[in-house]
Design a protein around this motif. Structure first.
Motif, PDB file in Angstrom:
ATOM      1  N   SER A   1       0.865  -1.171   0.000  1.00 12.67           N
ATOM      2  CA  SER A   1       0.000   0.000   0.000  1.00 12.67           C
ATOM      3  C   SER A   1       0.904   1.225   0.000  1.00 12.67           C
ATOM      4  CB  SER A   1      -0.876   0.007   1.253  1.00 12.67           C
ATOM      5  OG  SER A   1      -1.357   1.323   1.480  1.00 12.67           O
ATOM      6  N   LEU A   2       0.731   2.107  -0.983  1.00 13.98           N
ATOM      7  CA  LEU A   2       1.590   3.290  -1.068  1.00 13.98           C
ATOM      8  C   LEU A   2       1.410   4.201   0.134  1.00 13.98           C
ATOM      9  CD1 LEU A   2       1.445   4.324  -4.821  1.00 13.98           C
ATOM     10  CD2 LEU A   2       3.090   2.884  -3.643  1.00 13.98           C
ATOM     11  N   GLU A   3       0.170   4.433   0.559  1.00 11.97           N
ATOM     12  CA  GLU A   3      -0.067   5.362   1.654  1.00 11.97           C
ATOM     13  C   GLU A   3       0.481   4.837   2.974  1.00 11.97           C
ATOM     14  OE1 GLU A   3      -4.132   6.708   1.517  1.00 11.97           O
ATOM     15  OE2 GLU A   3      -3.719   7.844  -0.313  1.00 11.97           O
ATOM     16  N   LYS A   4       0.363   3.536   3.219  1.00  8.99           N
ATOM     17  CA  LYS A   4       0.922   2.973   4.447  1.00  8.99           C
ATOM     18  C   LYS A   4       2.429   3.152   4.464  1.00  8.99           C
ATOM     19  CE  LYS A   4      -2.407  -0.517   5.722  1.00  8.99           C
ATOM     20  NZ  LYS A   4      -2.910  -1.681   5.085  1.00  8.99           N
ATOM     21  N   GLU A   5       3.076   2.836   3.332  1.00  9.37           N
ATOM     22  CA  GLU A   5       4.534   2.945   3.274  1.00  9.37           C
ATOM     23  C   GLU A   5       5.000   4.394   3.325  1.00  9.37           C
ATOM     24  OE1 GLU A   5       6.304   0.377   3.771  1.00  9.37           O
ATOM     25  OE2 GLU A   5       4.683  -1.050   3.452  1.00  9.37           O
ATOM     26  N   ALA A   6       4.195   5.306   2.779  1.00  8.37           N
ATOM     27  CA  ALA A   6       4.571   6.722   2.771  1.00  8.37           C
ATOM     28  C   ALA A   6       4.223   7.399   4.088  1.00  8.37           C
ATOM     29  CB  ALA A   6       3.869   7.447   1.621  1.00  8.37           C
ATOM     30  N   GLY A   7       3.388   6.748   4.907  1.00  6.64           N
ATOM     31  CA  GLY A   7       3.012   7.323   6.187  1.00  6.64           C
ATOM     32  C   GLY A   7       1.925   8.376   6.069  1.00  6.64           C
TER      33      GLY A   7
ATOM     34  N   ASP B   1       7.869   9.942  -3.024  1.00  4.35           N
ATOM     35  CA  ASP B   1       6.918  11.032  -2.846  1.00  4.35           C
ATOM     36  C   ASP B   1       7.545  12.275  -3.465  1.00  4.35           C
ATOM     37  OD1 ASP B   1       5.385  13.180  -1.898  1.00  4.35           O
ATOM     38  OD2 ASP B   1       5.027  12.228   0.046  1.00  4.35           O
ATOM     39  N   THR B   2       6.914  12.803  -4.503  1.00  4.25           N
ATOM     40  CA  THR B   2       7.477  13.935  -5.247  1.00  4.25           C
ATOM     41  C   THR B   2       7.606  15.171  -4.357  1.00  4.25           C
ATOM     42  OG1 THR B   2       6.372  13.035  -7.192  1.00  4.25           O
ATOM     43  CG2 THR B   2       7.253  15.251  -7.406  1.00  4.25           C
ATOM     44  N   SER B   3       6.699  15.319  -3.391  1.00  6.03           N
ATOM     45  CA  SER B   3       6.690  16.541  -2.573  1.00  6.03           C
ATOM     46  C   SER B   3       7.891  16.649  -1.644  1.00  6.03           C
ATOM     47  CB  SER B   3       5.396  16.642  -1.768  1.00  6.03           C
ATOM     48  OG  SER B   3       5.338  15.601  -0.815  1.00  6.03           O
ATOM     49  N   ASN B   4       8.376  15.504  -1.125  1.00  4.04           N
ATOM     50  CA  ASN B   4       9.472  15.582  -0.163  1.00  4.04           C
ATOM     51  C   ASN B   4      10.677  14.697  -0.520  1.00  4.04           C
ATOM     52  OD1 ASN B   4       8.685  12.988   0.505  1.00  4.04           O
ATOM     53  ND2 ASN B   4       7.650  13.586   2.389  1.00  4.04           N
ATOM     54  N   GLY B   5      10.591  13.978  -1.637  1.00  7.96           N
ATOM     55  CA  GLY B   5      11.704  13.140  -2.069  1.00  7.96           C
ATOM     56  C   GLY B   5      11.856  11.841  -1.290  1.00  7.96           C
ATOM     57  N   LYS B   6      10.944  11.568  -0.354  1.00 15.09           N
ATOM     58  CA  LYS B   6      11.038  10.354   0.459  1.00 15.09           C
ATOM     59  C   LYS B   6      10.757   9.120  -0.395  1.00 15.09           C
ATOM     60  CE  LYS B   6       9.201   7.988   4.448  1.00 15.09           C
ATOM     61  NZ  LYS B   6       7.935   7.379   4.726  1.00 15.09           N
ATOM     62  N   GLU B   7      11.726   8.215  -0.415  1.00 11.86           N
ATOM     63  CA  GLU B   7      11.578   6.991  -1.191  1.00 11.86           C
ATOM     64  C   GLU B   7      10.595   6.062  -0.496  1.00 11.86           C
ATOM     65  OE1 GLU B   7      14.777   3.729  -2.241  1.00 11.86           O
ATOM     66  OE2 GLU B   7      15.122   5.540  -3.423  1.00 11.86           O
ATOM     67  N   ILE B   8       9.632   5.560  -1.273  1.00  7.97           N
ATOM     68  CA  ILE B   8       8.604   4.676  -0.740  1.00  7.97           C
ATOM     69  C   ILE B   8       8.971   3.221  -0.995  1.00  7.97           C
ATOM     70  CG2 ILE B   8       6.162   4.034  -0.898  1.00  7.97           C
ATOM     71  CD1 ILE B   8       5.760   6.976  -2.031  1.00  7.97           C
ATOM     72  N   ALA B   9       9.418   2.939  -2.213  1.00  7.21           N
ATOM     73  CA  ALA B   9       9.757   1.567  -2.572  1.00  7.21           C
ATOM     74  C   ALA B   9      10.850   1.563  -3.633  1.00  7.21           C
ATOM     75  CB  ALA B   9       8.523   0.840  -3.103  1.00  7.21           C
ATOM     76  N   ARG B  10      11.639   0.505  -3.634  1.00  5.84           N
ATOM     77  CA  ARG B  10      12.719   0.345  -4.595  1.00  5.84           C
ATOM     78  C   ARG B  10      12.705  -1.099  -5.062  1.00  5.84           C
ATOM     79  NH1 ARG B  10      18.118   2.354  -5.857  1.00  5.84           N
ATOM     80  NH2 ARG B  10      17.526   4.286  -4.845  1.00  5.84           N
ATOM     81  N   TYR B  11      12.987  -1.276  -6.350  1.00  4.16           N
ATOM     82  CA  TYR B  11      13.004  -2.617  -6.929  1.00  4.16           C
ATOM     83  C   TYR B  11      14.243  -2.741  -7.804  1.00  4.16           C
ATOM     84  CZ  TYR B  11      11.430  -6.784  -9.373  1.00  4.16           C
ATOM     85  OH  TYR B  11      11.348  -8.041  -9.891  1.00  4.16           O
ATOM     86  N   ASP B  12      15.056  -3.754  -7.512  1.00  6.97           N
ATOM     87  CA  ASP B  12      16.302  -3.975  -8.239  1.00  6.97           C
ATOM     88  C   ASP B  12      16.007  -4.660  -9.576  1.00  6.97           C
ATOM     89  OD1 ASP B  12      18.889  -4.418  -9.047  1.00  6.97           O
ATOM     90  OD2 ASP B  12      19.308  -5.966  -7.554  1.00  6.97           O
TER      91      ASP B  12
END
Length: 193
Positions: A12-18, A135-146
C-alpha cells in the motif's frame, strides 16, 4: 525507510509513505556494465539507451494512453515523463515519470511501468539498474526494486500502480521480456492486469 520490493510483492503506497500521497515519481536508473580489459584495465563500455514508459489501463483492462519518450505527457495531463536519457551516465535516476495521483482520471484503474532497451542490448550489458517510487513533494523513497538481473532479456515489466478500495497500491512485477518499446510488451502485460 523504503521497502526493497521482491518480485511479485504488493504494498500500500499510503501505508509505506506514512500518509496520503498526491504526487509520486517513478525513477529509473542504470549504469553500463564495463566489458573487456585485463583486471578492469582498458575496459570499454558502450552506451545503452533504456527507456521508461507507463501505460494507463481502464477498468476493462484496455490501454487508454501511454507516456514514453515520444509522448512526454498523458493527454489528461496527470502523468509527465521528464525526458529521454540515452546513456545511463551520471548518478541517481536517469529517467523519471511523475504521476499526479489526484488527477489520474477515475476511469484509469492501473498504471503499468516498463523499461526497454531501445538500442537493443540485453540486460547483461547493464548493471546497478533499479526502479524506485518516491513522494514527489518531499523526495522520500517509498519503494525500490532492483532490475539488475543479468540476462538475455531486452525489456522488463517493472511495476504496476493500481487502485484498490479507493487506495493506490504497488505491485512489483519484474517480468522479463523482449522488445525495443512498451508496445512489444503488451502481450506480457495483459496477464498482470
Amino acid at each position: 525507510m523504503a521497502v526493497n520490493l521482491q518480485k511479485g510483492q504488493k504494498i500500500s503506497l499510503e501505508k509505506e509513505a506514512g500518509g496520503a500521497l498526491s504526487r509520486v515519481t517513478m525513477g529509473l536508473g542504470w549504469d553500463v556494465a564495463k566489458s573487456g580489459g585485463f583486471f578492469g584495465f582498458g575496459a570499454k563500455s558502450q552506451a545503452v539507451d533504456l527507456d521508461a514508459s507507463v501505460v494507463m489501463f481502464d477498468e476493462s483492462n484496455r490501454p487508454v494512453d501511454v507516456v514514453w519518450f515520444r509522448q512526454l505527457k498523458s493527454r489528461d495531463g496527470s502523468i509527465t515523463h521528464t525526458g529521454d536519457n540515452r546513456t545511463g551516465a551520471g548518478d541517481g535516476d536517469d529517467e523519471q515519470i511523475v504521476v499526479d495521483l489526484r488527477t489520474v482520471p477515475e476511469s484509469v484503474r492501473s498504471l503499468v511501468f516498463t523499461v526497454n532497451s531501445f538500442t537493443g542490448q540485453n540486460f547483461s550489458t547493464v548493471q546497478n539498474a533499479f526502479c524506485r517510487l518516491f513522494d514527489t513533494s518531499n523526495g522520500k523513497e517509498i519503494a525500490r526494486y532492483d532490475l539488475s538481473v543479468q540476462g538475455s532479456h531486452t525489456a522488463q515489466i517493472m511495476a504496476k500502480l493500481y487502485r484498490h478500495n479507493g487506495e493506490w497500491k504497488m505491485h512489483a512485477i519484474g517480468e522479463n521480456g523482449s522488445g525495443r518499446t512498451f508496445d512489444d510488451l503488451m502481450p506480457l502485460i495483459v496477464p498482470h492486469l
